[in-house]
Enzyme design. Structure first.
Site, PDB file in Angstrom:
ATOM      1  N   LYS A  83       3.744  -3.509  10.031  1.00  0.00           N
ATOM      2  CA  LYS A  83       2.976  -2.272  10.190  1.00  0.00           C
ATOM      3  C   LYS A  83       1.804  -2.547  11.131  1.00  0.00           C
ATOM      4  O   LYS A  83       0.990  -3.451  10.897  1.00  0.00           O
ATOM      5  CB  LYS A  83       2.427  -1.840   8.833  1.00  0.00           C
ATOM      6  CG  LYS A  83       2.999  -0.535   8.336  1.00  0.00           C
ATOM      7  CD  LYS A  83       2.349  -0.182   7.010  1.00  0.00           C
ATOM      8  CE  LYS A  83       2.685   1.220   6.611  1.00  0.00           C
ATOM      9  NZ  LYS A  83       2.058   1.577   5.331  1.00  0.00           N
TER      10      LYS A  83
HETATM   11  O1  G3P Z   1       1.642   3.923   3.189  1.00  0.00           O
HETATM   12  C1  G3P Z   1       0.463   4.535   3.522  1.00  0.00           C
HETATM   13  C2  G3P Z   1       0.262   5.948   3.056  1.00  0.00           C
HETATM   14  O2  G3P Z   1       1.348   6.443   2.370  1.00  0.00           O
HETATM   15  C3  G3P Z   1      -1.062   6.142   2.398  1.00  0.00           C
HETATM   16  O3  G3P Z   1      -1.127   7.192   1.519  1.00  0.00           O
HETATM   17  O4  G3P Z   1      -2.199   8.370  -0.366  1.00  0.00           O
HETATM   18  O5  G3P Z   1      -3.461   6.547   0.821  1.00  0.00           O
HETATM   19  O6  G3P Z   1      -3.051   8.739   1.917  1.00  0.00           O
HETATM   20  P1  G3P Z   1      -2.551   7.742   0.944  1.00  0.00           P
END
Ligand code: G3P
Length: 214
Positions: A83
């Site tokens: 990533k």
């Molecule tokens: O994998 C990264 C992403 O899904 C982050 O999600 O909930 O931290 O906005 P969030």
């Protein structure tokens, strides 16, 4: 459509696999921090447990550092995907890593042009963060829809991972716009098979059946 699980928690991953809903895993530094364990050991266990692609994120912000980290992470397993953040330095790193045959997932995408740039650089995956856009009153799914159209227009093979999913409707919308993958937190994964009318219906069937037997 593939389902990935968005977690670094091995128990959640195993439970998701038992449900048959884990085609891959995405992690990030925040998810790893929640585990309060040696991140390297956690990542190795995930790579061993899951047959599908597992995204591991670099911490460096300069291209050279990202590439160095990426090579080490990629050596942890054949299913490792690196990533890389959507920055100028990140895109430079994606070009280098693509030439070396290392798979990448460009993360922190908030507009379709960023996705186009990542695809042009050779990214294997792009991750638009829809929940965080919804959080600031911008329709997150619109960027996924536009990105699908752009990739179709030009025949890019880069796959779209809808990330930052908050609820089952996000998964439904991702499927409706034709995204390749949704990466789903465990709490949302569990909700996908449920409906209150299913529970009520089953309860009634079983009660009626008892009536026949009685
Ligand atoms: O994998 C990264 C992403 O899904 C982050 O999600 O909930 O931290 O906005 P969030």
């Amino acid at each position: 459509m593939k389902f990935f699980i968005d977690t670094a928690n091995i128990d959640e991953i195993k439970k998701g696999m038992e449900m048959g809903l884990v085609d891959g895993v995405t992690t990030n530094p925040s998810l790893l921090a929640k585990e309060k364990k040696d991140p390297q050991a956690v990542l190795q266990e995930i790579l061993r447990t899951v047959p599908g692609p597992v995204s591991l994120e670099v911490i460096s912000t300069a291209s050279d550092g990202m590439c160095e980290e990426a090579r080490k992470l990629a050596s942890l397993g054949d299913n490792a995907v690196i990533k890389i953040p959507m920055t100028e330095e990140g895109i430079k790193a994606v070009r280098t890593l693509t030439n070396e045959g290392i798979k990448t997932n460009v993360t922190l995408i908030f507009q379709p042009i960023q996705a186009l740039i990542a695809a042009k650089a050779g990214a294997t995956y792009v991750s638009p963060f829809i929940g965080r856009l919804d959080d600031i009153s911008q329709r997150g799914m619109d960027i996924v829809d536009d990105t699908c159209r752009i990739f179709f227009n030009y025949g890019f093979e880069t796959e779209i991972i809808v990330a930052s999913i908050r609820n089952p409707v996000h998964v439904l919308d991702a499927a409706l716009v034709g995204a390749d993958i949704a990466t789903i937190p465990f709490n949302v994964l569990k909700q996908l098979m449920n409906h209150p009318l299913t529970d009520i219906g089953l309860e009634r069937f079983l009660k009626d059946w008892q009536g026949i037997k009685g």
